[in-house]
Design a protein around this motif. Sequence first.
Motif, mmCIF file in Angstrom:
data_model
loop_
_atom_site.group_PDB
_atom_site.id
_atom_site.type_symbol
_atom_site.label_atom_id
_atom_site.label_comp_id
_atom_site.label_asym_id
_atom_site.label_seq_id
_atom_site.Cartn_x
_atom_site.Cartn_y
_atom_site.Cartn_z
ATOM 1 N N GLY A 216 114.307 63.522 16.524
ATOM 2 C CA GLY A 216 113.415 63.549 17.685
ATOM 3 C C GLY A 216 113.340 64.929 18.306
ATOM 4 N N SER A 217 114.479 65.615 18.386
ATOM 5 C CA SER A 217 114.497 66.981 18.927
ATOM 6 C C SER A 217 113.638 67.905 18.072
ATOM 7 N N SER A 218 113.804 67.780 16.774
ATOM 8 C CA SER A 218 113.025 68.597 15.856
ATOM 9 C C SER A 218 111.532 68.287 15.996
ATOM 10 N N ASN A 219 111.201 67.004 16.159
ATOM 11 C CA ASN A 219 109.800 66.610 16.337
ATOM 12 C C ASN A 219 109.205 67.223 17.605
ATOM 13 N N VAL A 220 109.967 67.189 18.702
ATOM 14 C CA VAL A 220 109.491 67.774 19.963
ATOM 15 C C VAL A 220 109.190 69.258 19.764
ATOM 16 N N ILE A 221 110.099 69.956 19.121
ATOM 17 C CA ILE A 221 109.890 71.383 18.865
ATOM 18 C C ILE A 221 108.671 71.584 17.965
ATOM 19 N N GLY A 222 108.510 70.721 16.978
ATOM 20 C CA GLY A 222 107.341 70.802 16.102
ATOM 21 C C GLY A 222 106.038 70.648 16.858
ATOM 22 N N VAL A 223 105.982 69.685 17.762
ATOM 23 C CA VAL A 223 104.772 69.481 18.573
ATOM 24 C C VAL A 223 104.486 70.722 19.411
ATOM 25 N N ILE A 224 105.523 71.292 20.009
ATOM 26 C CA ILE A 224 105.343 72.493 20.831
ATOM 27 C C ILE A 224 104.849 73.657 19.972
ATOM 28 N N GLU A 225 105.447 73.848 18.802
ATOM 29 C CA GLU A 225 105.033 74.957 17.936
ATOM 30 C C GLU A 225 103.585 74.793 17.480
ATOM 31 N N ILE A 226 103.190 73.582 17.133
ATOM 32 C CA ILE A 226 101.803 73.334 16.708
ATOM 33 C C ILE A 226 100.853 73.574 17.875
ATOM 34 N N ALA A 227 101.205 73.093 19.058
ATOM 35 C CA ALA A 227 100.354 73.297 20.234
ATOM 36 C C ALA A 227 100.190 74.788 20.547
ATOM 37 N N LEU A 228 101.282 75.541 20.471
ATOM 38 C CA LEU A 228 101.202 76.981 20.731
ATOM 39 C C LEU A 228 100.315 77.679 19.699
ATOM 40 N N ALA A 229 100.433 77.264 18.438
ATOM 41 C CA ALA A 229 99.593 77.848 17.386
ATOM 42 C C ALA A 229 98.117 77.575 17.661
ATOM 43 N N LEU A 230 97.802 76.354 18.044
ATOM 44 C CA LEU A 230 96.401 76.009 18.322
ATOM 45 C C LEU A 230 95.877 76.767 19.543
ATOM 46 N N LEU A 231 96.722 76.927 20.549
ATOM 47 C CA LEU A 231 96.308 77.720 21.710
ATOM 48 C C LEU A 231 96.007 79.162 21.307
ATOM 49 N N MET A 232 96.891 79.770 20.525
ATOM 50 C CA MET A 232 96.637 81.157 20.093
ATOM 51 C C MET A 232 95.361 81.243 19.260
ATOM 52 N N ALA A 233 95.123 80.242 18.432
ATOM 53 C CA ALA A 233 93.943 80.246 17.560
ATOM 54 C C ALA A 233 92.641 80.118 18.344
ATOM 55 N N SER A 234 92.716 79.682 19.585
ATOM 56 C CA SER A 234 91.512 79.468 20.397
ATOM 57 C C SER A 234 90.922 80.766 20.949
ATOM 58 N N ARG A 235 91.448 81.905 20.573
ATOM 59 C CA ARG A 235 91.041 83.201 21.119
ATOM 60 C C ARG A 235 89.525 83.428 21.154
ATOM 61 N N PRO A 236 88.753 83.119 20.079
ATOM 62 C CA PRO A 236 87.308 83.379 20.153
ATOM 63 C C PRO A 236 86.582 82.516 21.192
ATOM 64 N N ILE A 237 87.148 81.367 21.513
ATOM 65 C CA ILE A 237 86.496 80.429 22.429
ATOM 66 C C ILE A 237 87.001 80.600 23.857
#
Length: 152
Positions: A61-82
């Motif tokens: 579960g701890s690893s999953n929480v970190i995974g969700v955070i890492e994916i969310a951060l990646a998607l936020l960074m990827a939103s740069r053009p928008i």
Amino acid sequence: MGRVEIWGLRIGQVVLRYSLVLFFLGFGILKFTPGEAAAIHPALSHSPVLFWLDTLFGQQGSSNVIGVIEIALALLMASRPITPRLSALGGLGTAFALLITLSFLVTTPGLDPALGAFIVKDLTLLGAALWSAGEALQAANRKQSSHQMAVA
């Protein structure tokens, strides 16, 4: 500025930001696997910042929480053009996450030297995350200034 300089800056910007996005997406997805959860468990349990995750969520579960955070951060960074401001938030969050990861080098007793060598790469990723956040904020401010001029 010459064409080669402009080309290098533009292509370099895209490669730097989106390679960081791919790193965080990939490692975020890996956090959902039992092997990755087991691999990061010793570092998490000794971390002064993340030690509580295991108590609340267990190893996977701890690893999953970190995974969700890492994916969310990646998607936020990827939103740069928008939306550059959200991208900047993703970059700053990524920098914070990388600082926590780098702290494992001094907080994890008996850290496997191979894992330590792997974690050292996060210093370069930290620089990329900070640059990405700064560039995105600069773009957001330019966008806001040009919008204000158009309205006035």
